[in-house]
Design an enzyme around this catalytic site. Structure first.
Site, PDB file in Angstrom:
ATOM      1  N   TYR A 178      -2.131  -0.072  10.131  1.00  0.00           N
ATOM      2  CA  TYR A 178      -2.245  -0.673   8.749  1.00  0.00           C
ATOM      3  C   TYR A 178      -1.072  -0.650   8.078  1.00  0.00           C
ATOM      4  O   TYR A 178      -0.515  -1.566   7.283  1.00  0.00           O
ATOM      5  CB  TYR A 178      -3.545  -0.023   7.956  1.00  0.00           C
ATOM      6  CG  TYR A 178      -3.523  -0.364   6.554  1.00  0.00           C
ATOM      7  CD1 TYR A 178      -4.047  -1.682   6.202  1.00  0.00           C
ATOM      8  CD2 TYR A 178      -3.401   0.591   5.572  1.00  0.00           C
ATOM      9  CE1 TYR A 178      -4.205  -1.937   4.919  1.00  0.00           C
ATOM     10  CE2 TYR A 178      -3.711   0.194   4.272  1.00  0.00           C
ATOM     11  CZ  TYR A 178      -3.931  -1.124   3.944  1.00  0.00           C
ATOM     12  OH  TYR A 178      -3.965  -1.251   2.463  1.00  0.00           O
TER      13      TYR A 178
ATOM     14  N   SER B 207       0.885  -1.151   0.102  1.00  0.00           N
ATOM     15  CA  SER B 207      -0.136   0.018   0.056  1.00  0.00           C
ATOM     16  C   SER B 207       0.883   1.258   0.028  1.00  0.00           C
ATOM     17  O   SER B 207       2.005   1.281   0.457  1.00  0.00           O
ATOM     18  CB  SER B 207      -0.953  -0.015   1.023  1.00  0.00           C
ATOM     19  OG  SER B 207      -1.601   1.270   1.319  1.00  0.00           O
TER      20      SER B 207
END
Length: 365
Positions: A177, A152
């Site tokens: 995350y 990501s």
């Protein structure tokens, strides 16, 4: 450009997160492009967001809702076999590898979202850390030719240098995350080094499109506007995002799948890790206020909202949220050089397709 060294036409491919936004679109593309391919899809179908969207994606792949009532039930549809379950279940992952012997693995299963990780950290450790470890272990023991996995843009954290390059140091995540996604890259590098497993990580930049994730800004904004609620625009509208249309993401994934990093030994006789990481983004960040303007124009065009809708009365500029970053901007030069590919869908075209889908889906439901 790199030469392809994997022919997908008769391969068995495992796609984790197959009911997810990117995963379902990837399965659809592979089934359309490679008539003799066999795809094993796995997904736990969590209720992080509306599961009806996940069922809708599976229906498009030939899986019916009523067939999903039994955990771990295997459903064969043409060349697509769906397994309902979590990659955090090590026994299930091992069974899938033993039964189907996938040659290429695309790991897209993950607990997504920056803000959710602040209040629900367990979900991220279970899926993104334990689940990814299980996939790596299975690849280690079953001779997988290529592991492609989702990372990501969040790994760049609060880096000030833009555009973000895969050569940049990414040791300061601002959310759990992001930390789990960085851990995926570190784990993959270690397994590539120790066990000579070819792996490629893909740092996705703000993916959007039809049947996407409702927690993403464009979808959440639309839901609120339809209900007559106020949308909050963070950082007073000064955020910039490298929005990437889902078809562009899938195109990049399919190309990357076909070239596994080469196995070779270094001067010391030990394996050089067959390991790569790429950005997939538009290399053209859009201001959030401009994004909202285009979105509202396309929602009007698709008759999702009435012509006289008062947008100014439904917008609120607010400070930055914890865990968010002001800008995401991808340097995609390595992807262009190695695979001849650069995302090309304009934000207006992408949001138009989303608005048309939204109108059709919610009117029919």
């Amino acid at each position: 450009m790199l030469k392809y060294n994997i022919d997908l036409s008769r391969k068995t491919v495992l796609v984790t997160g197959a009911a997810g936004f990117i995963g379902s679109n990837l399965v659809k593309r592979l089934l359309n492009d490679y008539p003799e391919i066999r795809i094993i899809g796995i997904d736990s179908i969590t209720d992080y967001y509306d599961v009806n969207l996940k069922y809708e994606r599976l229906r498009e792949l030939g899986i019916r809702n009523e067939e999903l009532g039994i955990r771990n039930e295997e459903l064969g549809i043409r060349q697509f076999i769906f397994v309902k379950g979590s990659i955090a279940d090590k026994e299930l992952v091992e069974k899938v590898f033993v039964d189907y012997k996938p040659e290429v693995v695309v790991n897209l299963a993950a607990q997504a979202g920056v803000r959710y990780s602040i209040t629900n950290p367990d979900a991220y450790i279970e899926s993104n850390v334990i689940g990814f470890y299980n996939i790596l272990e299975a690849c280690r023991h079953h001779g997988v030719e290529h592991l492609v996995y989702a990372s990501s843009s969040s790994v760049y954290g609060s880096n000030k240098k833009v555009p973000y390059s895969t050569d940049d140091k990414v040791d300061n995540p601002v959310s759990l995350y992001a930390a789990t996604k960085k851990s995926n890259e570190l784990f993959a590098h270690a397994y590539s080094k120790l066990y000579n497993i070819p792996s490629t990580g893909l740092r996705f930049f703000t993916v959007y499109g039809p049947a996407g994730r409702p927690d993403m800004a464009y979808f959440g904004f639309t839901n609120k506007l339809v209900k007559g609620e106020t949308i909050k625009i963070f950082n007073y509208g000064h955020c910039k995002r490298d929005f990437t249309y889902v078809d562009d993401i899938v195109e990049g994934v399919v190309r990357v799948m076909q070239h596994a990093p080469e196995k070779q030994d270094g001067d010391d006789g030990l394996p050089i890790p067959p390991y790569k990481v790429y950005n997939i983004g538009n290399n053209s960040p859009e201001n959030l206020l401009d994004f909202v303007t285009i979105l509202q124009e396309e929602l009007l065009r698709a008759d999702v909202l009435p012509e006289d809708y008062d947008f100014e009365a439904h917008k609120e500029l607010v400070p930055m949220q914890p865990g968010d970053v002001p800008v995401t901007y991808a340097d995609t030069t390595p992807l262009e050089e190695d695979f001849g590919f650069k995302p090309s869908t304009s934000l207006r075209i992408g949001l138009r397709k989303f608005a048309e889908w939204y109108a059709g889906y919610y009117q029919s439901n």
